[in-house]
Design a protein around this motif. Sequence first.
Motif, mmCIF file in Angstrom:
data_model
loop_
_atom_site.group_PDB
_atom_site.id
_atom_site.type_symbol
_atom_site.label_atom_id
_atom_site.label_comp_id
_atom_site.label_asym_id
_atom_site.label_seq_id
_atom_site.Cartn_x
_atom_site.Cartn_y
_atom_site.Cartn_z
ATOM 1 N N ARG A 1 0.816 -1.215 0.000
ATOM 2 C CA ARG A 1 0.000 0.000 0.000
ATOM 3 C C ARG A 1 0.852 1.270 0.000
ATOM 4 N N ARG A 2 2.152 1.107 0.217
ATOM 5 C CA ARG A 2 3.033 2.273 0.298
ATOM 6 C C ARG A 2 4.277 2.043 -0.567
ATOM 7 N N PRO A 3 4.832 3.109 -1.125
ATOM 8 C CA PRO A 3 6.051 2.956 -1.935
ATOM 9 C C PRO A 3 7.218 2.343 -1.151
ATOM 10 N N ASP A 4 7.298 2.618 0.159
ATOM 11 C CA ASP A 4 8.394 2.059 0.968
ATOM 12 C C ASP A 4 8.384 0.528 0.938
ATOM 13 N N GLU A 5 7.198 -0.053 0.949
ATOM 14 C CA GLU A 5 7.095 -1.509 0.918
ATOM 15 C C GLU A 5 7.597 -2.053 -0.422
ATOM 16 N N LYS A 6 7.313 -1.344 -1.484
ATOM 17 C CA LYS A 6 7.794 -1.774 -2.798
ATOM 18 C C LYS A 6 9.309 -1.592 -2.906
ATOM 19 N N ARG A 7 9.840 -0.568 -2.256
ATOM 20 C CA ARG A 7 11.298 -0.373 -2.256
ATOM 21 C C ARG A 7 11.994 -1.536 -1.541
ATOM 22 N N LEU A 8 11.402 -1.993 -0.428
ATOM 23 C CA LEU A 8 11.958 -3.147 0.278
ATOM 24 C C LEU A 8 11.928 -4.386 -0.616
ATOM 25 N N ALA A 9 10.862 -4.532 -1.378
ATOM 26 C CA ALA A 9 10.751 -5.663 -2.302
ATOM 27 C C ALA A 9 11.833 -5.588 -3.379
ATOM 28 N N LEU A 10 12.135 -4.381 -3.840
ATOM 29 C CA LEU A 10 13.179 -4.207 -4.862
ATOM 30 C C LEU A 10 14.535 -4.684 -4.348
ATOM 31 N N VAL A 11 14.816 -4.421 -3.088
ATOM 32 C CA VAL A 11 16.081 -4.879 -2.496
ATOM 33 C C VAL A 11 16.164 -6.399 -2.554
ATOM 34 N N GLU A 12 15.067 -7.060 -2.199
ATOM 35 C CA GLU A 12 15.043 -8.527 -2.221
ATOM 36 C C GLU A 12 15.069 -9.068 -3.650
ATOM 37 N N LEU A 13 14.406 -8.377 -4.579
ATOM 38 C CA LEU A 13 14.392 -8.816 -5.977
ATOM 39 C C LEU A 13 15.808 -8.900 -6.550
ATOM 40 N N GLN A 14 16.664 -7.981 -6.137
ATOM 41 C CA GLN A 14 18.032 -7.959 -6.661
ATOM 42 C C GLN A 14 18.813 -9.210 -6.279
ATOM 43 N N LYS A 15 18.352 -9.914 -5.265
ATOM 44 C CA LYS A 15 19.045 -11.120 -4.806
ATOM 45 C C LYS A 15 18.620 -12.365 -5.586
ATOM 46 N N ILE A 16 17.655 -12.187 -6.503
ATOM 47 C CA ILE A 16 17.145 -13.321 -7.273
ATOM 48 C C ILE A 16 17.290 -13.011 -8.760
ATOM 49 N N PRO A 17 18.451 -13.284 -9.336
ATOM 50 C CA PRO A 17 18.648 -12.965 -10.753
ATOM 51 C C PRO A 17 17.887 -13.927 -11.668
ATOM 52 N N SER A 18 16.771 -13.449 -12.202
ATOM 53 C CA SER A 18 15.980 -14.253 -13.134
ATOM 54 C C SER A 18 15.173 -13.329 -14.033
ATOM 55 N N ILE A 19 14.632 -13.889 -15.089
ATOM 56 C CA ILE A 19 13.790 -13.109 -15.998
ATOM 57 C C ILE A 19 12.552 -12.620 -15.259
ATOM 58 N N GLY A 20 12.008 -13.467 -14.399
ATOM 59 C CA GLY A 20 10.811 -13.090 -13.647
ATOM 60 C C GLY A 20 11.029 -11.869 -12.770
ATOM 61 N N THR A 21 12.134 -11.850 -12.028
ATOM 62 C CA THR A 21 12.396 -10.696 -11.159
ATOM 63 C C THR A 21 12.773 -9.465 -11.987
ATOM 64 N N LEU A 22 13.438 -9.690 -13.110
ATOM 65 C CA LEU A 22 13.764 -8.575 -14.003
ATOM 66 C C LEU A 22 12.483 -7.948 -14.545
ATOM 67 N N ALA A 23 11.522 -8.789 -14.915
ATOM 68 C CA ALA A 23 10.237 -8.292 -15.417
ATOM 69 C C ALA A 23 9.481 -7.539 -14.321
ATOM 70 N N THR A 24 9.557 -8.023 -13.097
ATOM 71 C CA THR A 24 8.890 -7.342 -11.980
ATOM 72 C C THR A 24 9.528 -5.975 -11.726
#
Length: 191
Positions: free
Chosen positions: A123-146
């Motif tokens: 519901r807040r941009p801060d939560e999505k920013r936290l998700a971006l940090v975790e996404l960087q730890k999973i190198p895949s097409i799926g996370t790149l698309a997200t």
Amino acid sequence: GVLRARRNAKWLLRLNGPDAHKREGLRIAALRALHDLESKASTEAAARATSDKSQKIRKTAFAVLVSSNAPSATEALLMLAAKADRIQAHVEAMTHCFRRFAFGKIPEKARGPVLDKLISIARRPDEKRLALVELQKIPSIGTLATAHALSKDSDLREKASLAAIAIAEAMKLDDEKVKEKAVSLIEKVMK
């Protein structure tokens, strides 16, 4: 001993009368006992206890959910965040979900799907920013698309673009189709 402790823990969790505040210590002990016994009821009891009137019980319940090895603990936190009617309850559940990532309690295969769920209920941009940090730890097409999808949000554009680049750099691009897809997504991020 173990059977008696389990029976006592289940009994103690049922103590919800008008004088439940007097039994706060017992209820906290019951939550911990169920957790220590690795009971399946532990996740359900902790999820229910997160909405208790007592702050100490809520704190213990979230601690049980964060430290649990059961995948159902992540699902419980996601459901609590999605169904929260108050922003404070939502933020609390989301924060504890991210703590499960930090403590390595989410299996590697489940990380991508859990992050997608977190992003969808954020519901807040801060939560999505936290998700971006975790996404960087999973190198895949799926996370790149997200990351690419998040770069369309004006509040997240720069951070999402940087995350997409970091993901692409960490990916193994042995397959030509994967490489083409990755290049295409990075080009879109750069626009």
